[in-house]
Design a protein around this motif. Structure first.
Motif, PDB file in Angstrom:
ATOM      1  N   ALA A 115       1.171  -1.390  -0.018  1.00 18.71           N
ATOM      2  CA  ALA A 115       0.276   0.037   0.119  1.00 18.71           C
ATOM      3  C   ALA A 115       0.643   1.347  -0.152  1.00 18.71           C
ATOM      4  O   ALA A 115       0.144   2.504  -0.351  1.00 18.71           O
ATOM      5  CB  ALA A 115      -0.770   0.225   1.064  1.00 18.71           C
ATOM      6  N   ASP A 116       1.961   1.184  -0.126  1.00 19.40           N
ATOM      7  CA  ASP A 116       3.208   2.410   0.351  1.00 19.40           C
ATOM      8  C   ASP A 116       3.561   2.825  -1.104  1.00 19.40           C
ATOM      9  O   ASP A 116       4.410   3.621  -1.273  1.00 19.40           O
ATOM     10  CB  ASP A 116       4.014   1.822   1.195  1.00 19.40           C
ATOM     11  N   GLY A 117       2.888   1.706  -2.647  1.00 16.56           N
ATOM     12  CA  GLY A 117       3.646   2.039  -3.838  1.00 16.56           C
ATOM     13  C   GLY A 117       4.670   1.429  -3.746  1.00 16.56           C
ATOM     14  O   GLY A 117       5.516   1.860  -5.247  1.00 16.56           O
ATOM     15  N   GLY A 118       5.321   0.998  -3.185  1.00 17.52           N
ATOM     16  CA  GLY A 118       6.818   0.327  -3.545  1.00 17.52           C
ATOM     17  C   GLY A 118       8.020   0.799  -3.119  1.00 17.52           C
ATOM     18  O   GLY A 118       9.079   0.192  -3.272  1.00 17.52           O
ATOM     19  N   VAL A 119       7.840   1.670  -1.421  1.00 16.43           N
ATOM     20  CA  VAL A 119       8.696   1.645  -0.948  1.00 16.43           C
ATOM     21  C   VAL A 119       9.227   0.462  -0.279  1.00 16.43           C
ATOM     22  O   VAL A 119      10.815   0.485  -0.217  1.00 16.43           O
ATOM     23  CB  VAL A 119       7.716   2.661   0.199  1.00 16.43           C
ATOM     24  N   VAL A 120       8.804  -0.304   0.383  1.00 16.25           N
ATOM     25  CA  VAL A 120       9.549  -1.169   0.880  1.00 16.25           C
ATOM     26  C   VAL A 120       9.974  -2.718  -0.463  1.00 16.25           C
ATOM     27  O   VAL A 120      11.072  -3.031   0.374  1.00 16.25           O
ATOM     28  CB  VAL A 120       8.829  -2.175   2.228  1.00 16.25           C
ATOM     29  N   GLY A 121       9.175  -2.509  -0.928  1.00 18.56           N
ATOM     30  CA  GLY A 121       9.683  -3.625  -2.033  1.00 18.56           C
ATOM     31  C   GLY A 121       8.937  -3.311  -3.432  1.00 18.56           C
ATOM     32  O   GLY A 121       7.520  -2.995  -3.316  1.00 18.56           O
ATOM     33  N   THR A 122       9.928  -3.642  -4.106  1.00 20.31           N
ATOM     34  CA  THR A 122       8.936  -3.705  -5.721  1.00 20.31           C
ATOM     35  C   THR A 122       7.925  -3.998  -6.204  1.00 20.31           C
ATOM     36  O   THR A 122       7.807  -3.735  -7.221  1.00 20.31           O
ATOM     37  CB  THR A 122      10.848  -3.300  -6.686  1.00 20.31           C
ATOM     38  N   LYS A 123       8.334  -5.562  -5.512  1.00 20.26           N
ATOM     39  CA  LYS A 123       6.804  -6.127  -5.883  1.00 20.26           C
ATOM     40  C   LYS A 123       5.387  -6.183  -5.284  1.00 20.26           C
ATOM     41  O   LYS A 123       6.410  -7.199  -3.662  1.00 20.26           O
ATOM     42  CB  LYS A 123       7.521  -7.298  -6.614  1.00 20.26           C
ATOM     43  N   PRO A 124       4.492  -6.385  -6.070  1.00 25.96           N
ATOM     44  CA  PRO A 124       3.659  -7.233  -4.497  1.00 25.96           C
ATOM     45  C   PRO A 124       4.036  -8.725  -3.818  1.00 25.96           C
ATOM     46  O   PRO A 124       3.653  -9.703  -4.590  1.00 25.96           O
ATOM     47  CB  PRO A 124       2.376  -6.743  -5.355  1.00 25.96           C
TER      48      PRO A 124
END
Length: 212
Positions: A115-124
């Motif tokens: 839900a952060d748009g990819g801050v923690v991980g680039t792929k869901p």
């Protein structure tokens, strides 16, 4: 860079850095525009899905669970079903004995729900029932068919996973880590897409994730 920071510098330090760097509104982010609510059975584990009944039951009984069931069973279901990230985050904070906001928010809002748009991980971290079948024995004896992705007997993880990819096809078009997965979406014919979307709507209504 992502792998170096997370796995070599350290996950704990990375998560704490994200929490302080992103600011107090981080927990309110909803990058995938999910609007569903948690099913009632999240609080007692009373579901026909064997994997979730087992993993939620552990949390209900012990207020704890291993990282992988948290992410790839419980969090994965919430992600692909389209449940609000804030509802998921509140559930994790309320149910786990080791839940602390600076740990929980980046792991749930970021890693689990993307839900952060990819801050923690680039792929869901989205996966179908076939992943759960490969990694566990939860599918043994489950009333749902892990080989099906549409229809009344289909594993809900399969239904929601493919529905998730269809819904967010354009959103992830430019994500290179999603390219191979999205090619599989493009191979689905129109009738199968419609069947998946229809079954996903039925499951959301039946589980009171959204109104029917």
């Amino acid at each position: 860079v992502e792998g170096f920071v997370r796995q070599l510098i350290g996950w704990r330090e990375f998560i704490r850095g994200v929490y302080h760097h992103e600011g107090p509104d981080y927990g309110e982010r909803n990058g995938l525009e999910a609007d569903g609510e948690l099913p009632d059975w999240f609080w007692n584990g009373d579901t026909d899905m064997n994997c979730l009944r087992h993993c939620l039951g552990e949390v209900v009984d012990d207020a704890w669970g291993h990282h992988i069931p948290r992410l790839m069973v419980i969090g994965n279901f919430a992600l692909v079903a389209g449940i609000r990230a804030q509802a998921v985050n509140d559930w994790f904070r309320g149910m786990y004995v080791d839940a602390v906001d600076w740990v929980t928010a980046p792991n749930v809002i970021g890693m689990s729900q993307h839900a952060d748009g990819g801050v923690v991980g680039t792929k869901p971290y989205a996966a179908s029932g076939k992943y759960i079948q490969r990694m566990s024995n939860y599918c043994d004896g489950c009333r749902f068919n892990v080989k099906q992705r549409s229809g009344e007997e289909a594993c809900p993880f399969n239904v929601f996973y493919w529905d998730f990819l269809i819904r967010h096809r354009e959103r992830f078009r430019g994500n290179r880590r999603m390219a191979m997965i999205l090619k599989n979406v493009d191979r689905l014919d129109g009738d199968e897409r419609d069947a998946i979307r229809s079954q996903a709507r039925k499951l959301r209504a039946a589980n009171r994730i959204t109104e029917g």
